[in-house]
Motif scaffolding. Structure first.
Motif: not given
Length: 382
Positions: A36-41, A83-91, A101-106, A168-173
């Motif tokens: 999860a990132t933004d277009a400028d980055l 996320f669901k379409e990608a079949g991902a298991d981590c962010i 913030d977007t990643a946390k909500a997702i 529950n939203d805090i990133p583990e790392i």
């Protein structure tokens, strides 16, 4: 009353910290990352510093960059679908507060689908499961979203931002690498840095402050005050000092709350798309003046952390005024506007005041307030 402190399970700090991302993912058995990132980055190759590591390791990933500077409900909803379409298991969240913030909500909604209505996450949501395993990689030295239990989403339809608070939203790392921040332009460096200073100062005077948060906030104030000017000039030492200072500020305010400055700043960003850090920087001296009557005795410690000369021999009133002057000078030195002229419209003051009073940050302010008093503060900056 017991004080609760919530922090990342693991955090990495310093140059080259991003080298730990792939090992942390692989040792947990993760197979595909949702980046999860933004277009400028993406455009300027900042995200590539991390995806190159994933490529070199042959680690599968999908990139999601439909994220606005003030992320919206739609950005979150689209991210959940992606996320669901990608079949991902981590962010892996790469960016400033918007991407994280977007990643946390997702991550929360994926694991707690009963909160698919993003608005239901406002305030303190009673989620049952921790968000998807997330590694947060900040590219700005300001929001500290990588270490907080908060995230902010914009409701475009209602023209307001809402704050979500969830352990529950805090990133583990958290991976705090100053090299990821080296390409930030001066204006963004200044704005995000002043946001970090606002976190530290509001967190230090908030109603919920405690001995542990005081320790974090005073050290953060010292680091930010000493390094922000150099970071704006893009010195390695300034970048590293700011990367650490903003993280330490997050360790504090995430656990004790903020105040009226953030409550008022959120509305400006939602209504006018004003950069959050700019809004905070303009309003911080206003909030300090407003709160001086109830928390002014704590301003001396803030001034000492900012290296205000002669503050030990000043009266409480003099020390408070000198501290506020130091905040104004730092803001001016890094190019922040002095007031809201050209930003704030008089016809919006009532709406903004009502929004600020209802904001989740407002109850933490050391001085009890009202819609009418907030309106006066806004008008003082026109």
């Amino acid at each position: 009353m017991a004080n609760r402190i919530v922090l990342n399970t693991i955090s990495y700090h310093g140059h080259g910290a991003i080298e730990n991302i792939v090992p942390e993912l692989t040792k947990r058995g993760c197979k595909k990352a949702f980046v999860a990132t933004d277009a400028d980055l993406l455009k300027f190759g900042v995200t590539k510093k991390v995806t190159d590591l994933l490529d070199a390791a042959g680690f599968a990933y999908s990139v999601y960059s439909d994220i606005k500077p003030n992320p919206t409900i739609e950005n979150v909803q689209n991210g959940v679908s992606s996320f669901k379409e990608a079949g991902a298991d981590c962010i892996v969240a790469i960016g400033g507060g918007s991407a994280m913030d977007t990643a946390k909500a997702i991550g929360i909604i994926i694991e707690n689908p009963e909160f698919a209505d993003v608005r239901s996450l406002e305030g303190v949501a009673d989620t049952k499961k921790h968000a998807v395993f997330t590694i947060a990689v900040p590219t700005t030295a300001g929001t500290a979203a990588e270490v907080t239990i908060n995230y902010v989403i914009t409701d475009v339809e209602k023209k307001r931002k809402f704050v979500c608070v969830d352990t529950n939203d805090i990133p583990e790392i958290a991976v705090v690498d100053p090299d990821m921040m080296a390409s930030m332009p001066k204006g963004l460096t200044a704005a995000t840095g002043m946001d970090a200073l606002t976190h530290a100062i509001e967190g230090y005077i908030t109603k919920g402050h405690c001995a542990i948060s005081d320790m974090f906030h005073l050290e953060a104030i010292r680091l930010i005050s000493a390094n922000l000017r150099d970071a704006v000039q893009n010195t390695p030492e300034g970048r590293e000092g700011m990367a650490l200072g903003q993280y330490i500020a997050g360790m504090g305010f995430s656990n004790v709350g903020l105040g009226i400055v953030h409550a008022m700043a959120h509305g400006l960003s939602a209504l006018y798309d004003t950069p959050h850090g700019v809004a905070c920087a303009i309003l911080l001296p206003v909030g300090l003046e407003y709160n001086k009557s109830v928390s002014g005795e704590r301003y001396r410690a803030i001034g000492k952390a900012m290296c205000v000369e002669g503050i030990d021999t000043m009266s409480d009133e003099e020390a408070a005024d000198a501290t506020i002057a130091a905040v104004k000078k730092l803001s001016a030195d890094v190019g922040i506007p002095a007031n809201l002229v050209g930003i704030l419209k008089e016809e919006d003051v009532q709406f903004l005041s009502e929004s600020a009073f209802a904001d989740a940050c407002c109850p933490g302010n050391p001085r009890d307030t009202s819609i009418e008093e907030i309106a006066v503060l806004y008008k003082s900056q026109m």
